[in-house]
Design a protein around this motif. Structure first.
Motif, PDB file in Angstrom:
ATOM      1  N   LEU A  38       0.840  -1.194   0.000  1.00 32.33           N
ATOM      2  CA  LEU A  38       0.000   0.000   0.000  1.00 32.33           C
ATOM      3  C   LEU A  38       0.876   1.245   0.000  1.00 32.33           C
ATOM      4  O   LEU A  38       1.630   1.494   0.944  1.00 32.33           O
ATOM      5  N   GLY A  70      -1.605  -1.343  -4.272  1.00 31.28           N
ATOM      6  CA  GLY A  70      -2.772  -0.481  -4.194  1.00 31.28           C
ATOM      7  C   GLY A  70      -2.362   0.860  -3.609  1.00 31.28           C
ATOM      8  O   GLY A  70      -1.329   0.969  -2.950  1.00 31.28           O
ATOM      9  N   TYR A  83      -6.435   0.972  -2.973  1.00 31.73           N
ATOM     10  CA  TYR A  83      -6.083  -0.201  -2.173  1.00 31.73           C
ATOM     11  C   TYR A  83      -7.308  -1.019  -1.759  1.00 31.73           C
ATOM     12  O   TYR A  83      -7.241  -2.255  -1.718  1.00 31.73           O
TER      13      TYR A  83
END
Length: 246
Positions: free
Chosen positions: A132, A163, A171
């Protein structure tokens, strides 16, 4: 006289900014260069121009600038070099070398695996991983994060996706995709400091768990300012990748 200037991102959180200062001040004590300064790219002082002025006042004629950033992107590739080029206009006899950010390498991949293992990752075929990141308008940053995903995937032998907090693919959408095929998803924030993002992420994960009560989501620790990154920074200190000219 030689100088080193470490440039951090700078943000709204005083805690995150102080973490950078503490980390870099400790690291600078390990660097054998006569002049050492730090700066923030945005929001916080000292800014880059102030730090360069401080170096020059101390007698610097040659400055190596090291961006303490995890990925190349808009800040590392465009904005910081633009500020350094402006500094060259002010100090025309000053040589400015610009190094690369931390980037993707084996030490970073090992650190990502460490974050997973700390959170109970078992390397089973029921687990998947999401990296992330904040998101950047510069496609180079996305390319580098994809590279990290592929290297980590090869190392742990399970699916790894990327993401973003602010750009596509978001995400939460990526987690939904992973939950279709996996029982547990581990999320590693590809950040030095989570700050206010942590509450936002935890809230989003709670909503996702309501929709998939039989699945599990684990939020790992972020990368952080850790000793494992110091060898990379030392390489950046000595690798003067390019000289900026006015």
């Amino acid at each position: 006289m030689e100088a080193i200037l470490f440039v951090g991102h700078g943000g709204r959180s005083p805690v995150g900014n102080q973490q950078f200062i503490d980390y870099i001040e400790a690291f600078m004590s390990e660097v054998d260069v006569p002049i050492k300064e730090f700066a923030f790219h945005e929001r916080v002082e000292p800014n880059i121009s102030q730090a360069i002025a401080a170096c020059v006042e101390k007698g610097a004629t040659d400055i190596t600038v090291v961006p303490v950033l995890l990925l190349p992107g808009l800040h590392a590739n465009i904005e910081i070099p633009k500020e350094l080029t402006a500094a060259k206009e002010t100090y025309q006899n000053l040589t400015i070398h610009y190094s690369n950010p931390i980037g993707i390498n084996e030490k970073v991949i090992e650190l990502l695996e460490k974050r997973l293992m700390e959170s109970g990752f078992k390397k089973s075929n029921k687990e998947a991983v999401l990296l992330l990141s904040h998101g950047s308008p510069d496609p180079v940053a996305a390319t580098e994060l994809q590279k990290a995903s592929l290297l980590l995937q090869e190392k742990i032998n399970t699916t790894v996706m990327e993401g973003y907090l602010t750009s596509s693919p978001l995400y939460a959408d990526q987690i939904k995709r992973l939950l279709q095929d996996y029982q547990q998803v581990y999320i590693i924030p590809y950040l030095f400091f989570m700050g206010g993002f942590k509450n936002h992420i935890e809230e989003s994960l709670s909503h996702l768990m309501i929709d998939t009560p039989k699945k599990s989501l684990t939020l790992c620790e972020c990368i952080g300012y850790v000793d494992e990154l110091k060898p990379i920074l030392k390489e950046r200190v000595h690798n003067k990748d390019r000289v900026l000219r006015h």
